[in-house]
Design a protein around this motif. Structure first.
Motif, PDB file in Angstrom:
ATOM      1  N   UNK A  20     -28.011  32.775  -4.804  1.00 26.76           N
ATOM      2  CA  UNK A  20     -29.427  32.755  -4.431  1.00 26.76           C
ATOM      3  C   UNK A  20     -29.643  31.850  -3.210  1.00 26.76           C
ATOM      4  N   UNK A  21     -30.640  32.202  -2.423  1.00 23.69           N
ATOM      5  CA  UNK A  21     -31.013  31.450  -1.228  1.00 23.69           C
ATOM      6  C   UNK A  21     -32.401  30.847  -1.447  1.00 23.69           C
ATOM      7  N   UNK A  22     -32.559  29.557  -1.113  1.00 24.58           N
ATOM      8  CA  UNK A  22     -33.847  28.896  -1.337  1.00 24.58           C
ATOM      9  C   UNK A  22     -34.231  28.051  -0.129  1.00 24.58           C
ATOM     10  N   UNK A  23     -35.529  28.039   0.143  1.00 25.40           N
ATOM     11  CA  UNK A  23     -36.070  27.088   1.106  1.00 25.40           C
ATOM     12  C   UNK A  23     -37.421  26.617   0.605  1.00 25.40           C
ATOM     13  N   UNK A  24     -37.741  25.382   0.957  1.00 27.47           N
ATOM     14  CA  UNK A  24     -39.031  24.817   0.562  1.00 27.47           C
ATOM     15  C   UNK A  24     -39.730  24.264   1.794  1.00 27.47           C
ATOM     16  N   UNK A  25     -40.947  23.832   1.606  1.00 25.32           N
ATOM     17  CA  UNK A  25     -41.689  23.271   2.730  1.00 25.32           C
ATOM     18  C   UNK A  25     -42.209  24.319   3.683  1.00 25.32           C
ATOM     19  N   UNK A  26     -42.448  25.537   3.182  1.00 25.52           N
ATOM     20  CA  UNK A  26     -43.014  26.580   4.033  1.00 25.52           C
ATOM     21  C   UNK A  26     -44.526  26.402   4.063  1.00 25.52           C
ATOM     22  N   UNK A  27     -45.004  25.687   5.072  1.00 27.09           N
ATOM     23  CA  UNK A  27     -46.436  25.596   5.325  1.00 27.09           C
ATOM     24  C   UNK A  27     -46.741  26.665   6.348  1.00 27.09           C
ATOM     25  N   UNK A  28     -46.824  26.267   7.607  1.00 28.62           N
ATOM     26  CA  UNK A  28     -46.999  27.246   8.681  1.00 28.62           C
ATOM     27  C   UNK A  28     -45.676  27.945   9.006  1.00 28.62           C
ATOM     28  N   UNK A  29     -44.576  27.389   8.541  1.00 28.32           N
ATOM     29  CA  UNK A  29     -43.258  28.026   8.728  1.00 28.32           C
ATOM     30  C   UNK A  29     -43.186  29.335   7.945  1.00 28.32           C
ATOM     31  N   UNK A  30     -42.254  30.200   8.344  1.00 24.21           N
ATOM     32  CA  UNK A  30     -42.052  31.475   7.657  1.00 24.21           C
ATOM     33  C   UNK A  30     -40.605  31.570   7.198  1.00 24.21           C
ATOM     34  N   UNK A  31     -40.422  31.880   5.924  1.00 28.29           N
ATOM     35  CA  UNK A  31     -39.106  32.179   5.391  1.00 28.29           C
ATOM     36  C   UNK A  31     -38.853  33.666   5.551  1.00 28.29           C
ATOM     37  N   UNK A  32     -37.751  34.006   6.206  1.00 33.74           N
ATOM     38  CA  UNK A  32     -37.396  35.406   6.453  1.00 33.74           C
ATOM     39  C   UNK A  32     -36.093  35.701   5.730  1.00 33.74           C
ATOM     40  N   UNK A  33     -36.119  36.714   4.881  1.00 35.94           N
ATOM     41  CA  UNK A  33     -34.920  37.152   4.177  1.00 35.94           C
ATOM     42  C   UNK A  33     -34.583  38.538   4.695  1.00 35.94           C
ATOM     43  N   UNK A  34     -33.356  38.707   5.164  1.00 33.88           N
ATOM     44  CA  UNK A  34     -32.873  40.019   5.568  1.00 33.88           C
ATOM     45  C   UNK A  34     -31.677  40.320   4.683  1.00 33.88           C
ATOM     46  N   UNK A  35     -31.670  41.515   4.111  1.00 31.54           N
ATOM     47  CA  UNK A  35     -30.630  41.874   3.148  1.00 31.54           C
ATOM     48  C   UNK A  35     -30.350  43.368   3.200  1.00 31.54           C
ATOM     49  N   UNK A  36     -29.224  43.734   2.628  1.00 29.87           N
ATOM     50  CA  UNK A  36     -28.872  45.148   2.497  1.00 29.87           C
ATOM     51  C   UNK A  36     -28.907  45.491   1.025  1.00 29.87           C
ATOM     52  N   UNK A  37     -29.725  46.451   0.654  1.00 33.16           N
ATOM     53  CA  UNK A  37     -29.810  46.864  -0.741  1.00 33.16           C
ATOM     54  C   UNK A  37     -28.461  47.348  -1.242  1.00 33.16           C
ATOM     55  N   UNK A  38     -28.170  47.015  -2.486  1.00 29.20           N
ATOM     56  CA  UNK A  38     -26.937  47.481  -3.101  1.00 29.20           C
ATOM     57  C   UNK A  38     -25.686  46.803  -2.595  1.00 29.20           C
TER      58      UNK A  38
END
Length: 161
Positions: A20-38
């Motif tokens: 699993x991937x985690x980030x915290x402290x997203x106020x004005x910041x944006x967490x971007x997850x890019x993945x390939x299904x399957x």
């Protein structure tokens, strides 16, 4: 469960073995997850600002700007074996943390979300889910096995997209 990989501000990280991937402290910041299904291919960036063009520094963390981080995240996933045409994205964050009083420069969260979406569109990556805006910070956790993004929003609770 595999050990969680934590991504700091302006950083990018990749899940090799469905961690699993985690980030915290997203106020004005944006967490971007890019993945390939399957597949086990997934990465996350903690983006702070829309464009490197506003920086006076020549060197900065690779995940700081949307226009640098998203192409880098995508390229590295493809280098690791992901198929470009099968990549998907989920995003969270982009809150309005400060009163803007009509000052465009203070609307960092909104500008970050727009920049992230523009980059994903340019790279033909489908944005399949988002939880953006508002005025509260977030912590996110992405599970590559299920592609579930768990979002904990300050004072608002937890949801999964």
């Amino acid at each position: 469960m595999n050990k969680v990989i934590t991504i700091g501000m302006a950083e990018i990280a990749y899940s090799e073995l469905s961690q699993p991937l985690r980030t915290s402290g997203l106020g004005s910041c944006v967490g971007v997850i890019i993945y390939q299904e399957g597949s086990n291919h997934a990465g996350m960036a903690h983006i702070m600002l829309p464009s490197a063009s506003i920086s006076t520094k020549k060197v900065h963390k690779i995940g700081k700007f949307a226009d640098v981080a998203i192409p880098e995240l995508t390229s590295e996933l493809v280098r690791r074996g992901a198929s470009t045409y099968r990549l998907k994205a989920k995003i969270a964050g982009g809150a309005q943390m400060f009163a803007s009083s009509g000052n465009e420069m203070m609307r960092v969260g909104e500008r970050n979300v727009v920049a992230v979406k523009e980059q994903l569109n340019q790279l033909n990556i489908s944005l399949v889910a988002e939880d953006t805006g508002g005025t509260n910070g977030r912590t996110i956790l992405f599970d590559p096995k299920t592609q579930a993004l768990t979002i904990r929003t300050v004072h608002l609770g937890t949801k999964v997209i």
